[in-house]
Design an enzyme around this catalytic site. Structure first.
Site, mmCIF file in Angstrom:
data_model
loop_
_atom_site.group_PDB
_atom_site.id
_atom_site.type_symbol
_atom_site.label_atom_id
_atom_site.label_comp_id
_atom_site.label_asym_id
_atom_site.label_seq_id
_atom_site.Cartn_x
_atom_site.Cartn_y
_atom_site.Cartn_z
ATOM 1 N N CYS A 337 0.788 -1.234 0.000
ATOM 2 C CA CYS A 337 0.000 0.000 0.000
ATOM 3 C C CYS A 337 0.821 1.286 0.000
ATOM 4 C CB CYS A 337 -1.032 0.008 1.119
ATOM 5 S SG CYS A 337 -0.798 -1.184 2.422
ATOM 6 N N ARG A 366 6.960 -11.344 5.141
ATOM 7 C CA ARG A 366 6.520 -11.219 6.535
ATOM 8 C C ARG A 366 7.187 -12.318 7.340
ATOM 9 N NH1 ARG A 366 0.060 -10.086 5.352
ATOM 10 N NH2 ARG A 366 0.455 -8.302 3.985
ATOM 11 N N GLN A 384 1.068 -11.094 -3.460
ATOM 12 C CA GLN A 384 -0.357 -10.817 -3.357
ATOM 13 C C GLN A 384 -0.900 -10.390 -4.714
ATOM 14 O OE1 GLN A 384 0.074 -7.677 -0.343
ATOM 15 N NE2 GLN A 384 -1.165 -8.952 1.017
ATOM 16 N N ASP A 386 -2.654 -7.941 -5.478
ATOM 17 C CA ASP A 386 -3.052 -6.779 -4.699
ATOM 18 C C ASP A 386 -3.622 -5.677 -5.589
ATOM 19 O OD1 ASP A 386 -3.357 -5.458 -2.360
ATOM 20 O OD2 ASP A 386 -1.246 -5.015 -2.021
ATOM 21 N N HIS A 388 -5.146 -1.393 -4.981
ATOM 22 C CA HIS A 388 -5.649 -0.316 -4.128
ATOM 23 C C HIS A 388 -6.484 0.611 -4.982
ATOM 24 C CE1 HIS A 388 -2.317 -1.880 -1.728
ATOM 25 N NE2 HIS A 388 -3.123 -1.608 -0.728
ATOM 26 N N LYS A 468 -14.515 -4.217 6.792
ATOM 27 C CA LYS A 468 -14.010 -5.089 5.720
ATOM 28 C C LYS A 468 -14.993 -6.190 5.389
ATOM 29 C CE LYS A 468 -11.668 -8.353 8.733
ATOM 30 N NZ LYS A 468 -10.555 -9.257 8.939
ATOM 31 N N HIS A 514 -8.289 -1.526 0.080
ATOM 32 C CA HIS A 514 -7.298 -2.582 -0.179
ATOM 33 C C HIS A 514 -8.109 -3.797 -0.597
ATOM 34 C CE1 HIS A 514 -4.321 -0.669 2.678
ATOM 35 N NE2 HIS A 514 -5.451 -0.243 3.203
#
Length: 642
Positions: A337, A366, A384, A386, A388, A468, A514
């Site tokens: 992000c 991570r 990911q 991912d 945004h 979420k 996200h």
RNA sequence: GCCAAGGUAGCUCAGGCGGUAGAGCGGCUGCCUUGUAAGCAGCAGGUCGCGGGUUCGAAUCCCGCCCUUGGCUCCA
């Protein structure tokens, strides 16, 4: 008020399959008094409620066996689980697998002894004294947490245990039981309390059910993505030299991933997403601004720094000349992000630019604890899918509907059709104003209503930065996996001061969603492998067909067909290994889970045809060359659900 | 991180109470020219997870570490 046992006796019922009583939706054992004038029903031993009673008693049988074999052991608690039960014991030296075998045998003995189980109650203070005299300090602790004046006990033979129940009427009614493992746990799950040993068992109504349980475990083992990943050359993890939780995608696996990525990107570009790439490391400043350093650092790899004092002395002339002005620290990124926000902020954005949808195959790192790592499902480095979305709050509902639509469409391609949807609302500790939360929660709810999904609400389970939606998928074995997530963020736009210029020429704070559909390619690939047992949808099979030449004299024909198939867009391999028997080569293809085998010999060459054998099927299709190619293309290039 | 079980050839695993390391599959080579799930033979392949200790000698015994697997949500 009468107990179930009394009612049974009164009515002269002698049915050993009765385990308890259900009244007003509550389960009682046959020891407990109920109001016999009110409606109730008997619970059969084989029903879920009956099984639960039996498993509860199994836990007591376990505790009794342990007490007999290891009298110094202290008792804690012993509840039931979905397939069995466990009991937590205090024994500093722990238990070994050998002990487990002995305990198992003793449990079978207690079953045979057919001990009558009796219930009695005691005043709480008396119960505390009772356990204090016996040194059962954990039971005393448990009793101190109970508010009731009276507490119940169950007794079977020499064994007595504080317990709410319910229980069977005799140890002889315990079904098919087997101990399956050990684990260390802290008393009350609190690390400040001493370590207990938890012994697990499974329990079923019949030996057959128990057998089926173990068969199911075998099936899971066969589908294990770690095993299939190795056998099918999809990926490897080299814990020693590369690192635990770090995945290497092999040629075949990488091919599958590319196919997934390409389809993913196509769908996303059709829906207004724009692809970006961002670095794997960033200056620590970025993570300070985003707040990750403060809140997420326990999952972040340690910092990489230059220009420490020790290194100062080690610098050579060139390094001194280039000069390290200050200490610079970098971090591997745990999230994408902050990069995407940096892209957003790199220019002044107009309301006309919104929603702005940035997507990335973002590889993040991570540092998960070693104990939780598991194949592809729990790793330390992953990519990911991912994205945004930068938007105005009034665009939220439509945008969420769009994301849900993409998600449904994309996941169905892999055969995932059952979704479980959860909406998580505001937690106690949060950022953002109540107005923002009101509006956002409402928009998410409306979006879900319009999407037609059944969903449940998890009150207070939202992240601190926003509400979420989580989506879980069900695989072919009925297991449920969390993949997709859609999270609104009130926090990062504030941290980064991310604005757009609105139609009234004023700066307004932007909002961020996200979202990920697959979650991560690694994890999703693992789920997909287990879901399909390695038989990927034909579209994603790394090799879709193998052309097998029966003997040397037809190699020219096999090469000719191979070329045709290859040029038509199929992923095909040529097998001219005529040193092997045909059946052996068929077997190899079956094991490699190749969808189609094209077997070519003299007959095919003379007749100008091809024979197609489909994996796992005995029927063999003989088709003209063109028909055959069309047939294969139809099955291999179509994406289901598209 | 904690508990238990493990780490031996590319894979699956045997062996081990101290004395030159085994099988099957896979790989390579050769023979067989093969018709829909394992043809035959030969060969290569191992610092027995890493480090230390005990010993004349350690894969084996002891200590430490690393990694893997199964657990660590279920609460009288």
């Amino acid at each position: 008020m009468k107990t179930g046992l009394e009612i049974l006796k009164e009515r002269n019922i002698n049915d050993p399959s009765i385990a308890g009583i259900k009244q007003r939706g509550k389960v009682y054992d046959l020891h407990t008094q109920i109001d016999e004038n009110e409606q109730f029903e008997f619970i059969k031993y084989s029903s879920p409620d009956g099984l639960d009673i039996m498993r509860h008693t199994s836990a007591h049988v376990l505790a009794q066996a342990v007490k007999r074999l290891f009298p110094e052991t202290l008792l804690s608690v012993g509840p039931t689980t979905e397939v069995g039960f466990f009991y937590d014991f205090y024994r500093p030296e722990g238990f070994t697998e050998e002990d487990l075998k002995k305990i198992d045998q003793e449990m079978q003995k207690i079953k045979k002894e057919n001990l009558i189980i009796q219930k009695f109650v005691m005043k709480r203070e008396d119960a505390i004294r009772f356990y204090e005299e016996r040194g059962e300090k954990f039971k005393v602790e448990i009793l101190k947490d109970i508010k009731d004046e009276y507490v119940s006990f169950y007794k079977q033979g020499e064994f007595v245990d504080l317990c709410r129940g319910p229980h069977l009427i005799s140890t002889g009614n315990v079904g098919a039981v087997k101990l399956i493992g050990l684990s260390a746990v802290h008393f009350k799950g609190n690390e400040n309390f001493p370590m207990l040993t938890r012994i697990y068992g499974v329990a079923f109504a019949t030996e057959q059910d128990l057998e089926n349980y173990f068969k199911m475990q075998e099936e899971l083992k066969k589908r294990d993505h770690r095993k299939l990943g190795r056998e099918l050359d999809l990926f490897l993890i080299d814990e020693e030299n590369i690192g635990a939780g770090l995945v290497v995608w092999l040629q075949k696996g990488a091919k599958v991933r590319r196919l997934i990525e390409d389809l993913w990107l196509k769908i996303h570009e059709q829906n207004g997403y724009q692809l970006v790439y961002t670095p794997h490391v960033a200056n620590e400043k970025l993570w300070k601004i985003s707040g990750h350093l403060e809140l997420y650092s326990k999952f972040m790899f340690p910092s990489m720094s230059f220009d420490t004092k020790e290194q100062e002395e080690e610098k050579d002339d060139f390094e001194r000349k280039v000069g390290y002005q200050e200490k610079i620290s970098y971090r591997l990124k745990p999230m994408n992000c902050p990069f995407h926000i940096t892209i957003f902020k790199s220019k002044t954005r107009s309301y006309r630019d919104l929603p702005m949808r940035l997507c990335e195959f973002g590889t993040v790192y991570r540092y998960e604890k070693s104990g939780v790592l598991h194949g592809l499902l729990r790793v330390r480095g992953f990519t990911q899918d991912d994205a945004h979305i930068f938007l105005k709050l009034d665009q939220l509902e439509d945008e969420v509907i769009s994301v849900i639509d993409i998600m449904k469409r994309f996941l169905s391609v892999f055969g995932f059709k059952d979704f479980f949807v959860f909406l998580s609302t505001r937690p106690e500790k949060r950022v953002g104003t109540d107005d923002e939360w009101d509006f956002a929660e409402n928009a998410l709810r409306k979006a879900l209503d319009k999407s037609g999904f059944q969903y449940s609400i998890d009150p207070g389970e939202g992240v601190f930065y926003g509400p979420k939606i989580d989506v879980k998928i069900k695989d072919v074995l009925g297991r449920v996996w969390q993949c997709s997530t859609i999270q609104l963020d009130f926090n990062l736009p504030r941290k980064f001061s991310a604005f757009y210029v609105d139609s009234d020429n004023t700066r307004k704070q932007v909002y961020i969603i996200h979202r990920a559909i697959l979650g991560s390619f690694e994890r999703f690939f693992g789920i997909l492998i287990e879901h399909t047992a390695g038989n990927l949808p034909h579209y994603f099979a790394p090799t879709q067909c193998v052309v097998i030449s029966v003997k040397d004299t037809v190699n020219d024909y096999a090469e000719f067909i191979y070329d045709l198939l290859s040029k038509s867009g199929l992923r095909v391999e040529l097998d001219l290994n005529t040193g092997q028997r045909l059946s052996k080569r068929i077997r190899d293809c079956e094991i490699r889970k190749i969808p189609f085998m094209i077997v070519l010999g003299e007959k095919e060459k003379n007749e100008k045809v091809i024979t197609i054998r489909e994996k796992g099927k005995d029927d063999i299709k003989k088709l003209s060359i063109q028909e055959g190619i069309n047939y294969l293309l139809e099955l291999c290039t179509r994406v289901s659900g598209e």
